[in-house]
Motif scaffolding. Structure first.
Motif, PDB file in Angstrom:
ATOM      1  N   ILE A  44      26.534  -1.023 -28.717  1.00  0.00           N
ATOM      2  CA  ILE A  44      27.075  -1.064 -29.851  1.00  0.00           C
ATOM      3  C   ILE A  44      27.561  -2.222 -30.507  1.00  0.00           C
ATOM      4  N   ARG A  45      28.246  -3.012 -29.828  1.00  0.00           N
ATOM      5  CA  ARG A  45      28.383  -4.412 -30.170  1.00  0.00           C
ATOM      6  C   ARG A  45      27.906  -5.367 -29.102  1.00  0.00           C
ATOM      7  N   GLU A  46      28.015  -6.759 -29.520  1.00  0.00           N
ATOM      8  CA  GLU A  46      27.543  -7.783 -28.762  1.00  0.00           C
ATOM      9  C   GLU A  46      28.125  -7.788 -27.286  1.00  0.00           C
ATOM     10  N   THR A 157      23.880  -0.326 -42.325  1.00  0.00           N
ATOM     11  CA  THR A 157      23.335  -1.493 -41.882  1.00  0.00           C
ATOM     12  C   THR A 157      23.631  -2.077 -40.773  1.00  0.00           C
ATOM     13  N   TYR A 158      25.058  -2.117 -40.273  1.00  0.00           N
ATOM     14  CA  TYR A 158      25.347  -2.729 -39.200  1.00  0.00           C
ATOM     15  C   TYR A 158      24.884  -2.218 -37.724  1.00  0.00           C
ATOM     16  N   CYS A 159      24.650  -0.695 -37.812  1.00  0.00           N
ATOM     17  CA  CYS A 159      24.526  -0.032 -36.635  1.00  0.00           C
ATOM     18  C   CYS A 159      23.437   0.130 -35.918  1.00  0.00           C
ATOM     19  N   GLY A 195      29.449  14.225 -31.556  1.00  0.00           N
ATOM     20  CA  GLY A 195      28.139  13.644 -32.365  1.00  0.00           C
ATOM     21  C   GLY A 195      28.404  12.738 -33.322  1.00  0.00           C
ATOM     22  N   GLN A 196      27.602  11.819 -33.862  1.00  0.00           N
ATOM     23  CA  GLN A 196      27.797  10.842 -34.367  1.00  0.00           C
ATOM     24  C   GLN A 196      28.053  11.115 -35.914  1.00  0.00           C
ATOM     25  N   ASN A 197      27.637  12.258 -36.220  1.00  0.00           N
ATOM     26  CA  ASN A 197      28.287  12.883 -37.452  1.00  0.00           C
ATOM     27  C   ASN A 197      28.111  14.557 -37.404  1.00  0.00           C
ATOM     28  N   LEU A 256      38.235   9.419 -39.013  1.00  0.00           N
ATOM     29  CA  LEU A 256      37.477   9.541 -40.241  1.00  0.00           C
ATOM     30  C   LEU A 256      37.102   7.914 -40.521  1.00  0.00           C
ATOM     31  N   PRO A 257      35.968   7.418 -39.742  1.00  0.00           N
ATOM     32  CA  PRO A 257      35.870   5.945 -40.030  1.00  0.00           C
ATOM     33  C   PRO A 257      35.688   5.406 -41.520  1.00  0.00           C
ATOM     34  N   ILE A 258      36.480   4.617 -41.794  1.00  0.00           N
ATOM     35  CA  ILE A 258      36.361   4.169 -43.194  1.00  0.00           C
ATOM     36  C   ILE A 258      35.482   2.758 -43.331  1.00  0.00           C
ATOM     37  N   GLN A 259      35.752   1.981 -42.322  1.00  0.00           N
ATOM     38  CA  GLN A 259      34.741   0.566 -41.878  1.00  0.00           C
ATOM     39  C   GLN A 259      35.333  -0.261 -42.792  1.00  0.00           C
ATOM     40  N   SER A 260      35.350  -0.160 -44.289  1.00  0.00           N
ATOM     41  CA  SER A 260      35.790  -1.245 -45.058  1.00  0.00           C
ATOM     42  C   SER A 260      36.726  -0.558 -46.358  1.00  0.00           C
ATOM     43  N   ASN A 270      25.635   0.490 -46.543  1.00  0.00           N
ATOM     44  CA  ASN A 270      24.992   1.974 -46.711  1.00  0.00           C
ATOM     45  C   ASN A 270      25.814   3.167 -46.184  1.00  0.00           C
ATOM     46  N   ARG A 271      27.079   3.052 -46.273  1.00  0.00           N
ATOM     47  CA  ARG A 271      27.938   4.170 -46.029  1.00  0.00           C
ATOM     48  C   ARG A 271      27.933   5.439 -46.958  1.00  0.00           C
ATOM     49  N   LYS A 272      27.448   5.102 -48.289  1.00  0.00           N
ATOM     50  CA  LYS A 272      27.415   6.078 -49.223  1.00  0.00           C
ATOM     51  C   LYS A 272      28.703   7.067 -49.666  1.00  0.00           C
ATOM     52  N   THR A 296      41.258   5.950 -37.812  1.00  0.00           N
ATOM     53  CA  THR A 296      39.772   5.378 -38.648  1.00  0.00           C
ATOM     54  C   THR A 296      39.174   4.149 -37.524  1.00  0.00           C
ATOM     55  N   ASP A 297      38.005   3.976 -37.953  1.00  0.00           N
ATOM     56  CA  ASP A 297      37.394   2.488 -37.525  1.00  0.00           C
ATOM     57  C   ASP A 297      37.241   1.515 -38.553  1.00  0.00           C
ATOM     58  N   ILE A 298      37.671   0.314 -38.136  1.00  0.00           N
ATOM     59  CA  ILE A 298      37.325  -0.876 -39.371  1.00  0.00           C
ATOM     60  C   ILE A 298      36.578  -1.836 -38.851  1.00  0.00           C
ATOM     61  N   ALA A 327      39.642  -1.317 -34.422  1.00  0.00           N
ATOM     62  CA  ALA A 327      39.270  -2.399 -35.244  1.00  0.00           C
ATOM     63  C   ALA A 327      38.069  -3.237 -34.523  1.00  0.00           C
ATOM     64  N   PHE A 328      36.975  -3.742 -35.160  1.00  0.00           N
ATOM     65  CA  PHE A 328      36.038  -4.363 -34.628  1.00  0.00           C
ATOM     66  C   PHE A 328      35.711  -5.310 -35.479  1.00  0.00           C
ATOM     67  N   GLN A 329      35.435  -6.987 -34.702  1.00  0.00           N
ATOM     68  CA  GLN A 329      34.670  -7.783 -35.359  1.00  0.00           C
ATOM     69  C   GLN A 329      33.236  -7.614 -35.456  1.00  0.00           C
ATOM     70  N   TYR A 330      32.655  -7.590 -36.730  1.00  0.00           N
ATOM     71  CA  TYR A 330      31.249  -7.503 -37.016  1.00  0.00           C
ATOM     72  C   TYR A 330      30.395  -8.175 -35.814  1.00  0.00           C
ATOM     73  N   SER A 331      29.380  -7.602 -35.345  1.00  0.00           N
ATOM     74  CA  SER A 331      28.298  -8.541 -34.504  1.00  0.00           C
ATOM     75  C   SER A 331      26.856  -8.114 -34.984  1.00  0.00           C
ATOM     76  N   ASP A 332      26.086  -8.857 -35.180  1.00  0.00           N
ATOM     77  CA  ASP A 332      24.668  -8.562 -35.326  1.00  0.00           C
ATOM     78  C   ASP A 332      24.066  -7.745 -34.241  1.00  0.00           C
TER      79      ASP A 332
HETATM   80  N1  SAM Z   1      29.246   7.508 -36.177  1.00  0.00           N
HETATM   81  C1  SAM Z   1      30.254   6.919 -36.313  1.00  0.00           C
HETATM   82  C2  SAM Z   1      30.645   6.694 -37.902  1.00  0.00           C
HETATM   83  O1  SAM Z   1      29.853   6.729 -38.637  1.00  0.00           O
HETATM   84  O2  SAM Z   1      31.812   6.230 -38.112  1.00  0.00           O
HETATM   85  C3  SAM Z   1      30.701   5.671 -35.460  1.00  0.00           C
HETATM   86  C4  SAM Z   1      29.899   5.281 -34.314  1.00  0.00           C
HETATM   87  S1  SAM Z   1      29.844   3.749 -33.526  1.00  0.00           S
HETATM   88  C5  SAM Z   1      29.537   4.363 -31.865  1.00  0.00           C
HETATM   89  C6  SAM Z   1      31.638   3.428 -33.414  1.00  0.00           C
HETATM   90  C7  SAM Z   1      32.418   2.386 -34.158  1.00  0.00           C
HETATM   91  O3  SAM Z   1      31.562   0.870 -33.827  1.00  0.00           O
HETATM   92  C8  SAM Z   1      31.767   2.353 -35.619  1.00  0.00           C
HETATM   93  O4  SAM Z   1      32.572   3.279 -36.470  1.00  0.00           O
HETATM   94  C9  SAM Z   1      32.146   1.020 -36.151  1.00  0.00           C
HETATM   95  O5  SAM Z   1      33.269   0.825 -36.618  1.00  0.00           O
HETATM   96  C10 SAM Z   1      31.695   0.031 -34.831  1.00  0.00           C
HETATM   97  N2  SAM Z   1      30.592  -0.684 -34.834  1.00  0.00           N
HETATM   98  C11 SAM Z   1      29.180  -0.131 -35.053  1.00  0.00           C
HETATM   99  N3  SAM Z   1      28.408  -1.134 -34.949  1.00  0.00           N
HETATM  100  C12 SAM Z   1      28.925  -2.276 -35.296  1.00  0.00           C
HETATM  101  C13 SAM Z   1      28.652  -3.643 -35.366  1.00  0.00           C
HETATM  102  N4  SAM Z   1      27.393  -4.260 -35.295  1.00  0.00           N
HETATM  103  N5  SAM Z   1      29.816  -4.771 -35.349  1.00  0.00           N
HETATM  104  C14 SAM Z   1      31.089  -4.282 -35.133  1.00  0.00           C
HETATM  105  N6  SAM Z   1      31.247  -2.970 -34.940  1.00  0.00           N
HETATM  106  C15 SAM Z   1      30.342  -2.186 -34.959  1.00  0.00           C
END
Ligand code: SAM
Ligand code: SF4
Length: 466
Positions: A44-46, A157-159, A195-197, A256-260, A270-272, A296-298, A327-332
């Motif tokens: 999921i992350r680097e 788009t990050y996932c 489940g993811q959703n 309930l992940p908000i992300q931003s 693309n969270r809609k 939440t997740d951010i 909370a996570f640092q974005y990674s490609d």
């Molecule tokens: N399906 C869940 C949703 O839509 O919120 C999330 C599943 S994902 C396994 C868990 C979390 O990892 C995400 O909510 C997001 O915050 C984080 N995440 C996913 N891709 C990421 C990335 N490329 N960089 C950083 N964090 C990421």
């Protein structure tokens, strides 16, 4: 078995262990003693992926000493990298993807008999029912995960999930119910549906709705609590919000992940949904269930995230006052669309933003926990506390410290009060009332109390007594 990553991987690892049992493989805590090492991985992350490769690299020495040792890699990194893993790490024997768990025992048998190496990353459109769910669980567990659907069609788009777990596919309700009944027969009292959703459960296959599934699970005798994760804000329905009031076993907690907090960034992700839609849903949840815990997740440092965007995330945190967050640092991530976005944020900046999020959340979590001091909470006892597990509890004169969670998912460590009539043998899986005497940033501490709970538990929650 080494499991890296999310709850779904924990569930998958259990299925793997069950599948290998007929081949006479048993779990061992010692790498040196193992005949077969399975590493279940996360992409999921680097950082998670780096952890996988560093662990796999360390296994080379063991293989040199014992060439018959079989080393297999499963999960999301296996799915993503496939045969490249065997090229990169010559001491590995097997790579099996996220849809190959049912085929794993046959692959292991082939490796043993033919001394070959195998890569199986074939994916299917439909979820394959686990062959190994069979007999509940052998060790005594109070809480268990149950995967109800796999994959994801949302393409944030990050996932990487849609690429490594495949298209969304739901398990049939009757199979889920059967699995939960068996778990309950073996002593499980709480299940977390995965489940993811989960909000889109069954839609594609025209099965029942997620809330209908929850209702059916709510009717299972002797099951005390139901949790689920994850719920996508865009699909959180009014029906599900109302279920927090209607279903007495559904725990008062939603992740309930908000992300931003910035609409501009949410659009690029693309969270809609917008921050306004999200906040509206939070209001509805709190109207229906005033004490519900919300987590939440951010992601900080998404490509192009300005200081103003980031400030909007902090502002949203102040408006909602989450109970906790990840909370996570974005990674490609390979294949994910955001890889191609301009405006990548520096490592230092991401680190700084992450710290700001964590510090602010720490303030809210600590404050919320402090407010519970003196209250009486209903706790489902999961076992001895971690601290207790570290000390030698063969000393019978020593008082045992127990651990469990509130319906709102807060960890409570506690002692039994002198007037508590449950014996130590009867504690696991029991609902007890605990008076909170001390609060910490990530847990609560107290003693059992005979008084009624101060409201935050589930309405009318009662222990199941056999
Ligand atoms: N399906 C869940 C949703 O839509 O919120 C999330 C599943 S994902 C396994 C868990 C979390 O990892 C995400 O909510 C997001 O915050 C984080 N995440 C996913 N891709 C990421 C990335 N490329 N960089 C950083 N964090 C990421
Ligand atoms: Fe990833 Fe988005 Fe699917 Fe969650 S909903 S798994 S973040 S693509």
């Amino acid at each position: 078995m080494n499991t890296i990553g999310c709850q779904m991987n924990v569930y998958d690892s259990e299925q793997i262990a069950k599948g290998l049992k007929p081949l006479h493989y048993e779990i061992t805590a010692s790498l040196e003693k193992a005949d077969l090492i399975i590493v279940n991985t996360c992409a999921i992350r680097e950082k998670a992926e780096q952890k996988v490769f560093s662990f796999l690299g360390r296994l080379a020495g063991l293989k040199r000493k014992r060439p018959d040792l079989i080393i297999g890699v499963g999960g999301c990194v296996a799915q993503q990298e496939g045969a490249k893993i065997l090229e990169r790490l010559p001491h590995l024997d097997l790579v099996f993807g996220t849809h190959a768990i049912n085929r794993l025992p046959a692959a292991v048998q082939t490796i043993v008999s033919k001394k070959c190496r195998i890569v199986d990353i074939q994916m299917a459109d439909r979820i394959k029912e686990p062959d190994f769910v069979a007999n509940g669980c052998e060790a005594k567990h109070v809480t268990r995960f149950v995967t109800i659907m796999q994959g994801c069609d949302n393409y944030c788009t990050y996932c990487v999930v849609p690429y490594v777990r495949g298209r969304e596919s739901s398990r049939r309700p009757e199979n889920i119910i059967r699995e939960i009944r068996r778990l309950v027969e073996s002593g499980v009292r709480e299940v977390t549906l995965l489940g993811q959703n989960v909000n889109s459960y069954g839609k594609k296959e025209n099965l029942c709705t997620f809330v209908e599934l929850l209702r059916r699970i709510n009717d299972i005798d002797a099951l005390l609590r139901i949790r689920f994760t994850t719920s996508h804000p865009k699909d959180l329905s009014q029906e599900l919000i109302l279920a927090f009031n209607d279903l007495h076993k559904l725990c008062r907690h939603i992740h309930l992940p908000i992300q931003s907090g910035s609409n501009r960034i949410l659009k690029m992700m693309n969270r809609k949904y917008t921050r306004e839609i999200y906040l509206e849903k939070i209001d509805k949840l709190r109207n229906i269930c005033p004490r519900i815990a919300i987590t939440t997740d951010i992601i900080v440092g998404f490509p192009g995230e300005t200081r103003t965007d980031f400030k909007e995330t902090l502002e949203l945190m102040k408006t909602v006052e989450f109970d906790a967050l990840f909370a996570f640092q974005y990674s490609d991530r390979p294949n994910a669309a955001a890889v191609r976005l301009p405006g990548k944020i520096s490592k230092e900046e991401k680190k700084e933003r992450l710290q700001q999020v964590l510090d602010l959340q720490d303030y809210f979590t600590t404050r919320k926990n402090k407010a519970l001091k003196g209250s009486i909470q209903t706790v489902l006892v999961e076992g001895l506390s971690k601290k207790q597990n570290r000390v030698n509890h063969s000393d019978k004169s020593q008082r045992l410290q127990w651990s469990g969670r509130t319906s709102t998912n807060k960890i409570v460590n506690f002692f039994k009060n002198d007037d508590e009539n449950a014996s130590d043998e009867d504690m696991m899986g029991r609902l007890v009332n605990v008076k909170i005497l001390k609060t910490f940033s990530h847990s609560l501490w107290g003693k059992t109390d005979s008084k009624e709970p101060t409201d935050v538990g589930l309405r009318g929650e009662k222990s199941y007594v056999t």
